[in-house]
Design a protein around this motif. Structure first.
Motif, PDB file in Angstrom:
ATOM      1  N   ILE A  33     -44.285 -27.059 -23.782  1.00 51.70           N
ATOM      2  CA  ILE A  33     -44.842 -25.873 -24.433  1.00 51.70           C
ATOM      3  C   ILE A  33     -46.297 -26.124 -24.822  1.00 51.70           C
ATOM      4  N   LYS A  34     -46.579 -27.323 -25.327  1.00 47.79           N
ATOM      5  CA  LYS A  34     -47.954 -27.674 -25.695  1.00 47.79           C
ATOM      6  C   LYS A  34     -48.859 -27.624 -24.466  1.00 47.79           C
ATOM      7  N   LYS A  35     -48.394 -28.195 -23.342  1.00 48.00           N
ATOM      8  CA  LYS A  35     -49.186 -28.192 -22.117  1.00 48.00           C
ATOM      9  C   LYS A  35     -49.392 -26.772 -21.597  1.00 48.00           C
ATOM     10  N   ALA A  36     -48.365 -25.929 -21.693  1.00 46.85           N
ATOM     11  CA  ALA A  36     -48.499 -24.540 -21.252  1.00 46.85           C
ATOM     12  C   ALA A  36     -49.528 -23.808 -22.106  1.00 46.85           C
ATOM     13  N   ARG A  37     -49.483 -24.037 -23.402  1.00 48.88           N
ATOM     14  CA  ARG A  37     -50.442 -23.405 -24.314  1.00 48.88           C
ATOM     15  C   ARG A  37     -51.864 -23.873 -23.999  1.00 48.88           C
ATOM     16  N   GLU A  38     -52.033 -25.183 -23.771  1.00 50.65           N
ATOM     17  CA  GLU A  38     -53.348 -25.720 -23.440  1.00 50.65           C
ATOM     18  C   GLU A  38     -53.861 -25.159 -22.114  1.00 50.65           C
ATOM     19  N   LEU A  39     -52.988 -25.076 -21.118  1.00 53.64           N
ATOM     20  CA  LEU A  39     -53.369 -24.542 -19.818  1.00 53.64           C
ATOM     21  C   LEU A  39     -53.817 -23.091 -19.946  1.00 53.64           C
ATOM     22  N   LYS A  46     -52.588 -16.898 -17.108  1.00 55.49           N
ATOM     23  CA  LYS A  46     -51.333 -16.427 -17.701  1.00 55.49           C
ATOM     24  C   LYS A  46     -50.239 -17.434 -17.389  1.00 55.49           C
ATOM     25  N   VAL A  47     -49.606 -17.941 -18.428  1.00 53.58           N
ATOM     26  CA  VAL A  47     -48.545 -18.926 -18.266  1.00 53.58           C
ATOM     27  C   VAL A  47     -47.296 -18.378 -18.936  1.00 53.58           C
ATOM     28  N   SER A  48     -46.190 -18.430 -18.222  1.00 57.99           N
ATOM     29  CA  SER A  48     -44.907 -18.015 -18.783  1.00 57.99           C
ATOM     30  C   SER A  48     -43.866 -19.054 -18.422  1.00 57.99           C
ATOM     31  N   MET A  49     -42.955 -19.294 -19.364  1.00 59.77           N
ATOM     32  CA  MET A  49     -41.865 -20.243 -19.127  1.00 59.77           C
ATOM     33  C   MET A  49     -40.584 -19.674 -19.699  1.00 59.77           C
ATOM     34  N   ILE A  50     -39.499 -19.935 -19.008  1.00 59.88           N
ATOM     35  CA  ILE A  50     -38.163 -19.611 -19.505  1.00 59.88           C
ATOM     36  C   ILE A  50     -37.386 -20.917 -19.482  1.00 59.88           C
ATOM     37  N   ILE A  51     -36.838 -21.288 -20.622  1.00 62.60           N
ATOM     38  CA  ILE A  51     -36.102 -22.548 -20.720  1.00 62.60           C
ATOM     39  C   ILE A  51     -34.670 -22.235 -21.127  1.00 62.60           C
ATOM     40  N   PHE A  52     -33.734 -22.574 -20.242  1.00 66.34           N
ATOM     41  CA  PHE A  52     -32.317 -22.353 -20.501  1.00 66.34           C
ATOM     42  C   PHE A  52     -31.656 -23.658 -20.905  1.00 66.34           C
ATOM     43  N   THR A  53     -30.793 -23.603 -21.890  1.00 67.39           N
ATOM     44  CA  THR A  53     -29.931 -24.739 -22.207  1.00 67.39           C
ATOM     45  C   THR A  53     -28.525 -24.208 -22.429  1.00 67.39           C
ATOM     46  N   GLU A  54     -27.550 -25.074 -22.297  1.00 68.46           N
ATOM     47  CA  GLU A  54     -26.169 -24.654 -22.502  1.00 68.46           C
ATOM     48  C   GLU A  54     -25.880 -24.398 -23.978  1.00 68.46           C
ATOM     49  N   ASP A  55     -26.648 -25.030 -24.861  1.00 66.51           N
ATOM     50  CA  ASP A  55     -26.408 -24.903 -26.298  1.00 66.51           C
ATOM     51  C   ASP A  55     -26.887 -23.571 -26.860  1.00 66.51           C
ATOM     52  N   GLN A  56     -27.893 -22.968 -26.253  1.00 66.33           N
ATOM     53  CA  GLN A  56     -28.493 -21.754 -26.801  1.00 66.33           C
ATOM     54  C   GLN A  56     -27.818 -20.519 -26.216  1.00 66.33           C
ATOM     55  N   GLU A  57     -27.703 -19.488 -27.052  1.00 67.13           N
ATOM     56  CA  GLU A  57     -27.153 -18.226 -26.557  1.00 67.13           C
ATOM     57  C   GLU A  57     -28.198 -17.469 -25.749  1.00 67.13           C
ATOM     58  N   THR A  58     -29.449 -17.535 -26.203  1.00 67.26           N
ATOM     59  CA  THR A  58     -30.534 -16.870 -25.481  1.00 67.26           C
ATOM     60  C   THR A  58     -31.545 -17.922 -25.032  1.00 67.26           C
ATOM     61  N   GLN A  85     -35.099 -19.837 -24.296  1.00 66.77           N
ATOM     62  CA  GLN A  85     -36.366 -19.979 -25.010  1.00 66.77           C
ATOM     63  C   GLN A  85     -37.468 -19.474 -24.082  1.00 66.77           C
ATOM     64  N   ILE A  86     -38.387 -18.672 -24.634  1.00 68.36           N
ATOM     65  CA  ILE A  86     -39.417 -18.042 -23.822  1.00 68.36           C
ATOM     66  C   ILE A  86     -40.796 -18.442 -24.342  1.00 68.36           C
ATOM     67  N   PHE A  87     -41.690 -18.735 -23.410  1.00 63.06           N
ATOM     68  CA  PHE A  87     -43.087 -18.958 -23.756  1.00 63.06           C
ATOM     69  C   PHE A  87     -43.920 -17.946 -23.011  1.00 63.06           C
ATOM     70  N   PRO A  88     -44.839 -17.260 -23.643  1.00 65.73           N
ATOM     71  CA  PRO A  88     -45.274 -17.306 -25.031  1.00 65.73           C
ATOM     72  C   PRO A  88     -44.208 -16.715 -25.950  1.00 65.73           C
ATOM     73  N   ASP A 133     -42.816  -8.813 -23.525  1.00 64.82           N
ATOM     74  CA  ASP A 133     -43.517  -7.920 -22.602  1.00 64.82           C
ATOM     75  C   ASP A 133     -44.431  -8.704 -21.650  1.00 64.82           C
ATOM     76  N   LYS A 134     -45.115  -9.725 -22.165  1.00 65.37           N
ATOM     77  CA  LYS A 134     -45.971 -10.554 -21.319  1.00 65.37           C
ATOM     78  C   LYS A 134     -45.153 -11.237 -20.231  1.00 65.37           C
ATOM     79  N   LEU A 135     -43.996 -11.745 -20.617  1.00 63.86           N
ATOM     80  CA  LEU A 135     -43.128 -12.424 -19.660  1.00 63.86           C
ATOM     81  C   LEU A 135     -42.654 -11.443 -18.590  1.00 63.86           C
TER      82      LEU A 135
END
Length: 145
Positions: free
Chosen positions: A29-35, A42-54, A56-59, A64-66
């Motif tokens: 996330i830090k590297k995406a923000r710096e980039l 424009k940088v977007s990330m979607i991070i899925f884990t089995e533990d989370q219900e939803t 994690q999205i960056f930004p 809407d940006k995503l």
């Protein structure tokens, strides 16, 4: 002294896996923000884990940006798929191999020129007429031999 290499295989200890995930996730996330900030992209990330219900999205907080980024990607992919570059590990190795081969060719050429020089520095100062005169002189010597 450097860090020890971590083998690229799933971490079996759940606690260690969670700790590693959190630290690496924060780093990504830090590297995406710096980039995004430094390069004004424009940088977007979607991070899925089995533990989370939803996921994690960056930004963060700006869904809407995503969605706009995904729409631009989808539109580009449909209209001009060649314009999207996916840089994989095999692409990295192919680029690296090409650079090494180019460097090898340059070094071989340099060695060959050092071993068998094909140009004399004093010819650089000659005019065209002087070069022609020199060539005629060489031809005469060849005939004499």
């Amino acid at each position: 002294m450097g860090r020890a290499k971590i083998p690229m295989e799933p971490i079996t200890n759940p606690r260690k896996r969670k700790t590693t995930f959190n630290s690496r996730n924060n780093g990504m996330i830090k590297k995406a923000r710096e980039l995004a900030t430094l390069c004004d992209v424009k940088v977007s990330m979607i991070i899925f884990t089995e533990d989370q219900e939803t996921p994690q999205i960056f930004p963060p907080g700006d869904h809407d940006k995503l969605i706009r980024s995904i729409d631009v990607y989808s539109r580009t992919r449909r209209t001009n798929p060649e314009s999207i570059k996916c840089y994989t590990l095999s692409d990295y190795y192919a680029d690296r191999k090409m650079k090494v081969e180019e460097e090898l060719v340059k070094e071989k050429k340099k060695n060959l020129e050092a071993k068998f020089p094909s140009w004399f520095g004093f010819l650089d100062s000659f005019s065209e007429a002087g070069l022609r005169e020199f060539a005629v002189g060489l031809e005469n010597k060849i005939v004499d031999v």
